[in-house]
Design a protein around this motif. Structure first.
Motif, PDB file in Angstrom:
ATOM      1  N   ARG A 106     -19.061  59.360 -26.270  1.00 51.11           N
ATOM      2  CA  ARG A 106     -20.129  60.044 -25.549  1.00 51.11           C
ATOM      3  C   ARG A 106     -21.049  58.997 -24.944  1.00 51.11           C
ATOM      4  NH1 ARG A 106     -25.118  60.832 -27.897  1.00 51.11           N
ATOM      5  NH2 ARG A 106     -25.272  62.953 -27.074  1.00 51.11           N
ATOM      6  N   LEU A 107     -21.882  59.433 -24.006  1.00 51.79           N
ATOM      7  CA  LEU A 107     -22.863  58.532 -23.414  1.00 51.79           C
ATOM      8  C   LEU A 107     -23.953  58.205 -24.429  1.00 51.79           C
ATOM      9  CD1 LEU A 107     -23.376  60.129 -19.873  1.00 51.79           C
ATOM     10  CD2 LEU A 107     -22.196  57.987 -20.396  1.00 51.79           C
ATOM     11  N   ASP A 108     -24.507  56.991 -24.313  1.00 53.33           N
ATOM     12  CA  ASP A 108     -25.637  56.601 -25.151  1.00 53.33           C
ATOM     13  C   ASP A 108     -26.966  56.901 -24.469  1.00 53.33           C
ATOM     14  OD1 ASP A 108     -24.375  55.221 -27.530  1.00 53.33           O
ATOM     15  OD2 ASP A 108     -23.432  54.129 -25.882  1.00 53.33           O
ATOM     16  N   ALA A 109     -26.976  56.795 -23.134  1.00 56.31           N
ATOM     17  CA  ALA A 109     -28.230  57.018 -22.415  1.00 56.31           C
ATOM     18  C   ALA A 109     -27.964  57.217 -20.926  1.00 56.31           C
ATOM     19  CB  ALA A 109     -29.184  55.844 -22.611  1.00 56.31           C
ATOM     20  N   VAL A 110     -28.880  57.955 -20.303  1.00 50.46           N
ATOM     21  CA  VAL A 110     -28.916  58.076 -18.845  1.00 50.46           C
ATOM     22  C   VAL A 110     -30.257  57.495 -18.413  1.00 50.46           C
ATOM     23  CG1 VAL A 110     -28.957  59.658 -16.888  1.00 50.46           C
ATOM     24  CG2 VAL A 110     -27.419  60.101 -18.814  1.00 50.46           C
ATOM     25  N   LEU A 111     -30.212  56.366 -17.740  1.00 50.26           N
ATOM     26  CA  LEU A 111     -31.425  55.648 -17.356  1.00 50.26           C
ATOM     27  C   LEU A 111     -31.858  56.088 -15.962  1.00 50.26           C
ATOM     28  CD1 LEU A 111     -33.482  53.467 -18.101  1.00 50.26           C
ATOM     29  CD2 LEU A 111     -31.910  51.769 -17.159  1.00 50.26           C
ATOM     30  N   TYR A 187     -28.487  66.174 -18.084  1.00 46.58           N
ATOM     31  CA  TYR A 187     -28.475  65.208 -19.183  1.00 46.58           C
ATOM     32  C   TYR A 187     -29.718  65.318 -20.069  1.00 46.58           C
ATOM     33  CZ  TYR A 187     -24.351  62.844 -17.313  1.00 46.58           C
ATOM     34  OH  TYR A 187     -23.070  62.544 -16.891  1.00 46.58           O
ATOM     35  N   LYS A 188     -30.832  65.806 -19.497  1.00 50.23           N
ATOM     36  CA  LYS A 188     -32.021  66.028 -20.335  1.00 50.23           C
ATOM     37  C   LYS A 188     -31.717  67.055 -21.417  1.00 50.23           C
ATOM     38  CE  LYS A 188     -35.936  64.778 -17.354  1.00 50.23           C
ATOM     39  NZ  LYS A 188     -37.064  65.281 -16.522  1.00 50.23           N
ATOM     40  N   ALA A 189     -30.915  68.058 -21.063  1.00 44.91           N
ATOM     41  CA  ALA A 189     -30.545  69.091 -22.035  1.00 44.91           C
ATOM     42  C   ALA A 189     -29.739  68.498 -23.184  1.00 44.91           C
ATOM     43  CB  ALA A 189     -29.745  70.197 -21.341  1.00 44.91           C
ATOM     44  N   GLN A 190     -29.130  67.321 -22.946  1.00 44.52           N
ATOM     45  CA  GLN A 190     -28.366  66.639 -23.989  1.00 44.52           C
ATOM     46  C   GLN A 190     -29.203  65.572 -24.704  1.00 44.52           C
ATOM     47  OE1 GLN A 190     -24.429  65.291 -22.721  1.00 44.52           O
ATOM     48  NE2 GLN A 190     -24.445  66.745 -21.025  1.00 44.52           N
ATOM     49  N   THR A 195     -36.498  57.790 -18.817  1.00 46.39           N
ATOM     50  CA  THR A 195     -37.099  57.569 -17.499  1.00 46.39           C
ATOM     51  C   THR A 195     -38.046  56.382 -17.549  1.00 46.39           C
ATOM     52  OG1 THR A 195     -36.969  59.935 -16.983  1.00 46.39           O
ATOM     53  CG2 THR A 195     -38.465  58.605 -15.647  1.00 46.39           C
ATOM     54  N   ILE A 196     -37.877  55.467 -16.597  1.00 49.54           N
ATOM     55  CA  ILE A 196     -38.792  54.326 -16.499  1.00 49.54           C
ATOM     56  C   ILE A 196     -39.246  54.156 -15.053  1.00 49.54           C
ATOM     57  CG2 ILE A 196     -37.659  53.100 -18.405  1.00 49.54           C
ATOM     58  CD1 ILE A 196     -36.656  51.127 -16.134  1.00 49.54           C
ATOM     59  N   SER A 197     -40.396  53.539 -14.875  1.00 49.77           N
ATOM     60  CA  SER A 197     -40.878  53.233 -13.536  1.00 49.77           C
ATOM     61  C   SER A 197     -40.102  52.047 -12.980  1.00 49.77           C
ATOM     62  CB  SER A 197     -42.369  52.892 -13.579  1.00 49.77           C
ATOM     63  OG  SER A 197     -42.782  52.341 -12.330  1.00 49.77           O
ATOM     64  N   ALA A 198     -39.639  52.180 -11.735  1.00 51.06           N
ATOM     65  CA  ALA A 198     -38.914  51.088 -11.091  1.00 51.06           C
ATOM     66  C   ALA A 198     -39.825  50.314 -10.145  1.00 51.06           C
ATOM     67  CB  ALA A 198     -37.707  51.626 -10.335  1.00 51.06           C
ATOM     68  N   LEU A 199     -41.134  50.455 -10.332  1.00 53.42           N
ATOM     69  CA  LEU A 199     -42.095  49.698  -9.532  1.00 53.42           C
ATOM     70  C   LEU A 199     -42.361  48.353 -10.201  1.00 53.42           C
ATOM     71  CD1 LEU A 199     -44.716  52.494  -8.710  1.00 53.42           C
ATOM     72  CD2 LEU A 199     -42.893  51.626  -7.234  1.00 53.42           C
ATOM     73  N   GLY A 200     -42.622  47.342  -9.389  1.00 48.35           N
ATOM     74  CA  GLY A 200     -42.915  46.020  -9.930  1.00 48.35           C
ATOM     75  C   GLY A 200     -41.805  45.035  -9.669  1.00 48.35           C
TER      76      GLY A 200
END
Length: 216
Positions: A106-111, A187-190, A195-200
């Motif tokens: 299974r997946l570990d994470a959805v970034l 994927y949130k339901a799983q 979620t991270i900010s991609a600014l910077g």
């Protein structure tokens, strides 16, 4: 670790994928690379894809899914992978789950790389490419050339690609919102979405991502 990387155009997915894959010692699997590899090697899936592309048609999900499945079953992906650009829609996400389930995985994470829409437009519409060498990329705000419209590296003319024009970027965002964004809720339901900010700066975003991912 098995990770899916999502985010709108201009979020820096390709750049972050390369750094994260290196830090995690897993292969970076991008849709673009899958297509190029299968087409250049003349695989049955590559031949099919090329036929659709030559006809100006979208490559069907089953072809893309087949390429991704083959790549994920290669030896270097046994301990994990980072998927970039796949899955692109709900049908592909469901197919990925089925593939992993068959393998007992299974997946570990959805970034999810989060960037405000106006920033996406600013990032992409501000890009300028050298006509002599497309690897020479500048930006009207973030990476200005020494002389306006002139490549620092070779003196070539800098131009804006049609794909980078604001109206085109906004259309690409519409497609992302309608086709790809729904997989985030899927994927949130799983309980998989981080979620991270991609600014910077690139390094700051990479560090943010590494700290947000679940421990191995």
């Amino acid at each position: 670790m098995r990770i899916v990387l999502v985010g709108p155009p201009g979020a820096g997915k390709g750049t972050q994928a390369a750094y994260l894959a290196k830090n995690l010692s897993i292969p970076h699997i991008s849709t673009g690379d899958l297509f190029r590899a299968n087409i250049s090697q003349g695989t049955p899936l590559g031949v099919q894809a090329q036929e659709y592309m030559r006809a100006g048609r979208l490559v069907p999900d089953e072809v893309t899914i087949g390429m991704a499945k083959d790549r994920m079953h290669q030896p270097d992906a046994e301990q994990g992978f980072l998927l970039d650009g796949f899955p692109r829609n709900l049908a592909q996400a469901e197919a990925l789950d089925a593939i992993l389930k068959q393998d007992g995985l299974r997946l570990d994470a959805v970034l999810d790389l989060e960037v405000p829409e106006d920033e996406v437009v600013k990032r992409i519409a501000g890009r300028r490419i050298c006509r002599n060498d497309s690897s020479h990329v500048f930006h009207v705000t973030y990476n200005q050339p020494q002389a306006e419209g002139v490549c620092d590296a070779c003196g070539g003319e800098l131009y804006q690609r049609d794909d980078d024009r604001e109206d085109t970027v906004r259309k690409r965002l519409e497609v992302y919102h309608s086709e790809t964004e729904p997989i985030i809720d899927y994927y949130k339901a799983q309980g998989l979405v981080v979620t991270i900010s991609a600014l910077g700066k690139v390094a700051e975003v990479t560090q943010r991502a590494m700290e947000a991912l679940p421990s191995r």
